[in-house]
Structures are given as structure tokens and as C-alpha cells.
Write an enzyme that holds these catalytic residues in place. Structure first.
Site, PDB file in Angstrom:
ATOM      1  N   HIS A   1       8.335   3.603   9.012  1.00 48.26           N
ATOM      2  CA  HIS A   1       8.095   2.773  10.200  1.00 48.26           C
ATOM      3  C   HIS A   1       6.767   3.202  10.837  1.00 48.26           C
ATOM      4  CE1 HIS A   1       9.010   0.183  13.549  1.00 48.26           C
ATOM      5  NE2 HIS A   1       8.566   1.156  14.328  1.00 48.26           N
TER       6      HIS A   1
ATOM      7  N   GLU B   1       1.288   7.180   7.183  1.00 53.84           N
ATOM      8  CA  GLU B   1       2.283   6.584   6.278  1.00 53.84           C
ATOM      9  C   GLU B   1       2.124   7.035   4.827  1.00 53.84           C
ATOM     10  OE1 GLU B   1       3.108   2.358   6.726  1.00 53.84           O
ATOM     11  OE2 GLU B   1       2.090   2.357   8.635  1.00 53.84           O
TER      12      GLU B   1
ATOM     13  N   ASP C   1      16.121   1.008  12.833  1.00 50.76           N
ATOM     14  CA  ASP C   1      15.284   2.198  13.076  1.00 50.76           C
ATOM     15  C   ASP C   1      16.027   3.307  13.820  1.00 50.76           C
ATOM     16  OD1 ASP C   1      13.162   0.724  11.931  1.00 50.76           O
ATOM     17  OD2 ASP C   1      12.561  -0.075  13.871  1.00 50.76           O
TER      18      ASP C   1
ATOM     19  N   GLU D   1      -3.675   7.839   7.722  1.00 54.76           N
ATOM     20  CA  GLU D   1      -3.491   9.222   8.189  1.00 54.76           C
ATOM     21  C   GLU D   1      -2.029   9.662   8.194  1.00 54.76           C
ATOM     22  OE1 GLU D   1      -5.474   9.944  11.911  1.00 54.76           O
ATOM     23  OE2 GLU D   1      -7.380   9.153  11.173  1.00 54.76           O
TER      24      GLU D   1
ATOM     25  N   THR E   1       0.830  -1.212   0.000  1.00 53.97           N
ATOM     26  CA  THR E   1       0.000   0.000   0.000  1.00 53.97           C
ATOM     27  C   THR E   1       0.865   1.264   0.000  1.00 53.97           C
ATOM     28  OG1 THR E   1      -0.235   0.105   2.408  1.00 53.97           O
ATOM     29  CG2 THR E   1      -1.898  -1.158   1.207  1.00 53.97           C
ATOM     30  N   ASN E   2       2.027   1.201   0.612  1.00 51.65           N
ATOM     31  CA  ASN E   2       2.920   2.372   0.567  1.00 51.65           C
ATOM     32  C   ASN E   2       3.488   2.566  -0.837  1.00 51.65           C
ATOM     33  OD1 ASN E   2       3.368   3.820   3.265  1.00 51.65           O
ATOM     34  ND2 ASN E   2       3.304   1.666   3.846  1.00 51.65           N
TER      35      ASN E   2
ATOM     36  N   ILE F   1      17.942  -4.490   6.129  1.00 53.34           N
ATOM     37  CA  ILE F   1      18.809  -4.177   4.988  1.00 53.34           C
ATOM     38  C   ILE F   1      20.252  -4.286   5.512  1.00 53.34           C
ATOM     39  CG2 ILE F   1      18.772  -1.655   5.302  1.00 53.34           C
ATOM     40  CD1 ILE F   1      18.117  -2.884   1.910  1.00 53.34           C
TER      41      ILE F   1
ATOM     42  N   ASN G   1      13.239   4.619   5.087  1.00 51.48           N
ATOM     43  CA  ASN G   1      12.337   3.571   5.582  1.00 51.48           C
ATOM     44  C   ASN G   1      11.091   4.219   6.170  1.00 51.48           C
ATOM     45  OD1 ASN G   1      11.535   0.922   6.538  1.00 51.48           O
ATOM     46  ND2 ASN G   1      12.150   1.585   8.581  1.00 51.48           N
TER      47      ASN G   1
HETATM   48  C1  GAR Z   1       3.739  -0.678   6.707  1.00 51.15           C
HETATM   49  O1  GAR Z   1       2.838  -0.451   7.765  1.00 51.15           O
HETATM   50  C2  GAR Z   1       5.129  -0.243   7.115  1.00 51.15           C
HETATM   51  O2  GAR Z   1       5.122   0.888   7.928  1.00 51.15           O
HETATM   52  C3  GAR Z   1       5.616  -1.465   7.860  1.00 51.15           C
HETATM   53  O3  GAR Z   1       5.162  -2.542   7.068  1.00 51.15           O
HETATM   54  C4  GAR Z   1       3.911  -2.184   6.461  1.00 51.15           C
HETATM   55  C5  GAR Z   1       3.975  -2.508   4.984  1.00 51.15           C
HETATM   56  O4  GAR Z   1       2.704  -2.333   4.391  1.00 51.15           O
HETATM   57  N1  GAR Z   1       7.045  -1.448   8.017  1.00 51.15           N
HETATM   58  C6  GAR Z   1       7.656  -1.838   9.144  1.00 51.15           C
HETATM   59  O5  GAR Z   1       7.074  -2.301  10.104  1.00 51.15           O
HETATM   60  C7  GAR Z   1       9.174  -1.662   9.128  1.00 51.15           C
HETATM   61  N2  GAR Z   1       9.713  -1.796  10.444  1.00 51.15           N
HETATM   62  P1  GAR Z   1       2.532  -2.172   2.812  1.00 51.15           P
HETATM   63  O6  GAR Z   1       3.213  -3.380   2.149  1.00 51.15           O
HETATM   64  O7  GAR Z   1       1.043  -2.211   2.612  1.00 51.15           O
HETATM   65  O8  GAR Z   1       3.149  -0.876   2.385  1.00 51.15           O
END
Ligand code: GAR
Length: 206
Positions: free
Chosen positions: A109, A180, A150, A178, A13-14, A93, A107
């Protein structure tokens, strides 16, 4: 035009938020040149393919050891002339790649670092930790990646309210919607337009 390499392993989704922000002009001077997943089943790969973006799975299972896997990842990024690596749901990574891309890996988080971050805090576990502690405000952070977990310089953060009755899944979705999906594209746009520098280990935005 800054060439992005987006590393994913799940729903993507990101990644979608980044592609949409490029289409709508929220991100300027950047393009997604490559998407890499360590997981062959990642829906993120399909999202990239449907936009005609080169998408590749590099699975650690296909290599004899972690080092060979890491070398293959780095080679793929370099061969594709990736200039900014974006970790969008991709976990560890290795130092080899961090050293090749100093302050050129970011990244997302799903918490307000330094809370609920570090080893073991990823995905839903972060939101489980937030609810277990009973904090009232969570959020998301975009940061540069260094060799720690992190620990790199923080670029942007956004707070999100924790609501009574939240489950980890409900809170995860709110933090994504809201925070990411807003701050990750915004950070990429700032970097693509040369507005971000790191001074004395801290991010300065012009
Ligand atoms: C996201 O919530 C991101 O912040 C998290 O994984 C998810 C990926 O979702 N990342 C971490 O927890 C890194 N420590 P997505 O594949 O739908 O973007």
C-alpha cells in the site's frame, strides 16, 4: 521454494521489482509461479510473459456475478499450487480467498498505514490525499491481508519525504522507487525464509 501468485491490474512495476529481486538474489527461496490480472490491458501481464511466467487475465466482466469471479480466482490460485498471494496493485480481495490463505496474502500500500488507507485510498488517490493534507512524510506499507481494507498485520514500512511542489504523480514515483520496490521484495524474502510470524495480531520478525 515458496510459490508466489502475484495479482496485478496495472503497470506492474512492483511485479518487476519482485522478478528483479529474485534474479539478483535479494529474494531467495521463492519463485513467481503465476501472475493474474483482472484487467486484460495490464502491462504487468506483458512483463510476466517476457520472463516466461504463466500470466492470465481473469476479468470480472466474464462472470455472471462477483461470487463466480472470486471462485474462478481462488480455483486458479489453488490449481497452480500458489503458497503466497502477493497483491501488487490489485484492489479488493474477497473473504473467500482470505479464508483460504490465512496470513498467506500480502499487499503493498502506498502510504504509511494507518494514514491514507481504507476504502477509496488506492493508487494516485492516496498521494492526492497526502498532498491535500500537507503531511511532510509519506511512505509505503507491506501488510498481511485480512477481511478488512488495509487492516491486516503490518510487516514492513518505509518513510519517504514529501517535497515542496510535488504533484501526485511525482510523489507516487518517489514512493515507489524509495519504498515500495524495496520493502515488497524484502517482505517476500523474509516470508520465504520463514522469518515472519504473527503473534497476537502483530508481526514478529526473527
Ligand atoms: C502501487 O503504487 C501500489 O502501492 C498501489 O497500486 C500501485 C500499483 O503499481 N496499490 C494500492 O493502492 C493498493 N491499495 P504497479 O502496477 O506499477 O505495481
Amino acid at each position: 521454494m515458496l510459490k508466489l501468485g502475484v495479482l496485478v491490474s496495472g503497470g506492474g512495476t512492483n511485479l518487476q521489482a519482485i522478478m528483479d529481486a529474485i534474479d539478483s538474489g535479494v529474494i531467495t527461496n521463492a519463485e513467481v509461479g503465476l501472475v493474474i490480472s483482472n484487467n486484460p490491458g495490464a502491462y504487468a501481464l506483458k512483463r510476466a510473459e517476457s520472463r516466461g511466467i504463466p500470466a492470465k487475465c481473469i476479468s470480472p466482466k466474464k462472470f455472471e456475478n462477483r461470487e463466480e469471479f472470486h471462485k474462478a480466482l481462488l480455483q486458479e490460485l489453488q490449481e497452480n499450487k500458489v503458497e503466497l498471494v502477493v497483491l501488487a496493485g490489485f484492489l479488493a480481495i474477497p473473504p473467500m480467498i482470505v479464508e483460504a490463505y490465512p496470513n498467506r496474502i500480502i499487499n503493498i500500500h502506498p502510504s504509511l498505514i494507518p494514514s491514507f488507507c481504507g476504502v477509496g485510498f488506492y493508487g494516485l488517490h492516496v498521494h492526492e490525499g497526502v498532498l491535500a493534507r500537507g503531511v511532510k512524510v509519506s511512505g509505503a506499507t507491506v501488510h498481511f491481508v485480512d477481511t478488512g481494507t488495509d487492516t491486516g498485520p503490518i510487516i514492513l514500512q518505509k518513510a519517504v519525504e514529501v517535497q515542496q511542489g510535488d504533484t501526485p504523480e511525482v510523489l507516487q514515483r518517489r514512493v515507489m522507487e524509495e519504498a515500495e520496490w524495496k520493502i515488497l521484495p524484502k517482505a517476500i524474502d523474509l516470508i520465504a525464509n520463514n522469518r515472519v510470524s504473527v503473534q497476537n495480531g502483530k508481526v514478529v520478525i526473527d
